[in-house]
Design a protein around this motif. Structure first.
Motif, short mmCIF file in Angstrom:
data_model
loop_
_atom_site.label_atom_id
_atom_site.label_comp_id
_atom_site.label_asym_id
_atom_site.label_seq_id
_atom_site.Cartn_x
_atom_site.Cartn_y
_atom_site.Cartn_z
N ARG A 1 47.87 47.64 78.05
CA ARG A 1 48.98 48.64 77.98
C ARG A 1 50.52 47.63 77.63
O ARG A 1 50.33 46.61 77.85
CB ARG A 1 49.23 49.43 79.42
N PHE A 2 51.43 48.70 77.34
CA PHE A 2 52.42 48.07 76.72
C PHE A 2 53.88 49.09 77.27
O PHE A 2 53.70 50.27 77.58
CB PHE A 2 52.68 47.89 75.24
N LEU A 3 54.72 48.49 77.72
CA LEU A 3 56.09 49.16 78.18
C LEU A 3 57.01 49.53 77.13
O LEU A 3 57.54 48.33 76.37
CB LEU A 3 56.74 48.36 79.41
N VAL A 4 57.49 50.31 76.68
CA VAL A 4 58.45 50.87 75.71
C VAL A 4 59.68 51.31 76.51
O VAL A 4 59.74 52.34 77.28
CB VAL A 4 57.89 51.78 74.71
N GLU A 5 60.86 50.81 76.13
CA GLU A 5 62.38 51.31 76.57
C GLU A 5 62.94 51.46 75.37
O GLU A 5 63.01 51.06 74.49
CB GLU A 5 62.78 50.00 77.39
N VAL B 1 56.07 42.04 71.97
CA VAL B 1 57.09 42.10 72.74
C VAL B 1 58.36 42.03 71.45
O VAL B 1 58.06 41.09 70.59
CB VAL B 1 57.47 41.26 73.70
N GLY B 2 59.12 42.94 71.64
CA GLY B 2 60.22 42.86 70.64
C GLY B 2 60.40 43.94 69.45
O GLY B 2 61.41 44.21 68.92
N LEU B 3 59.35 44.28 69.39
CA LEU B 3 59.00 45.37 68.25
C LEU B 3 59.49 46.75 68.59
O LEU B 3 59.38 47.09 69.69
CB LEU B 3 57.34 45.50 67.90
N GLN C 1 57.55 44.56 77.23
CA GLN C 1 56.43 43.82 78.51
C GLN C 1 55.12 44.29 77.74
O GLN C 1 54.76 45.50 77.36
CB GLN C 1 56.60 44.38 79.54
N ILE C 2 54.06 43.31 77.88
CA ILE C 2 52.63 43.92 77.34
C ILE C 2 51.71 43.33 78.55
O ILE C 2 52.18 42.07 78.92
CB ILE C 2 52.33 43.05 76.22
N VAL D 1 58.48 54.22 79.17
CA VAL D 1 57.15 54.61 79.44
C VAL D 1 56.11 53.41 79.25
O VAL D 1 56.05 52.65 78.18
CB VAL D 1 56.58 55.72 78.31
N TRP D 2 55.15 53.36 80.03
CA TRP D 2 54.02 52.41 80.17
C TRP D 2 52.80 53.20 79.30
O TRP D 2 52.57 54.28 79.55
CB TRP D 2 53.31 52.20 81.43
N PHE D 3 52.52 52.51 78.21
CA PHE D 3 51.42 53.29 77.25
C PHE D 3 50.25 52.57 77.27
O PHE D 3 50.20 51.07 77.07
CB PHE D 3 51.91 53.25 75.74
#
Length: 116
Positions: free
Chosen positions: A57-61, A87-89, A52-53, A75-77
């Motif tokens: 900020r962007f969310l990494v799972e 999204v998807g990277l 998610q973006i 983590v939201w960065f």
């Protein structure tokens, strides 16, 4: 003469106490600076997929590691370098401080886009 000695003693005592207060503030400031300038480690904080973006900020799972309760490690960065992220990277992200929450929150210090 006694009055002059008393006045001088009070002046020196006051100066001494003020000096102690300033050194305490300086020490606190030095601690804050050292926290904010800690070097990032060789190992990334998380390796995972951007899911998610939102704005800056962007969310990494992490799709392979789960928390004890079964939720994915996430983590939201926050960063100013959003132009190459989507999204998807799959990315590796480093930081030196994380706020405890779910998902966790941090400022990205280094971002690497991984090959598929």
């Amino acid at each position: 003469m006694k009055k002059i000695s008393l006045i001088l003693s009070l002046i020196f005592l006051s100066i001494g106490l003020l000096g102690c207060q300033q050194s305490g503030k300086e020490e606190e400031l030095n601690k804050e600076i050292s926290k904010s300038t800690q070097e990032i480690t060789d190992k990334p904080t998380i390796i995972g997929e951007i899911v998610q973006i939102e704005g800056e900020r962007f969310l990494v799972e992490n799709k392979t590691e789960k928390l004890p309760d079964g939720r994915p490690d996430a983590v939201w960065f926050s960063t100013d370098e959003m132009e190459s992220l989507k999204v998807g990277l799959i990315v590796s992200v480093w930081t030196n401080a994380i706020e405890d929450s779910y998902p966790q929150q941090a400022n990205a210090k280094k971002i690497e886009i991984n090959e598929y």
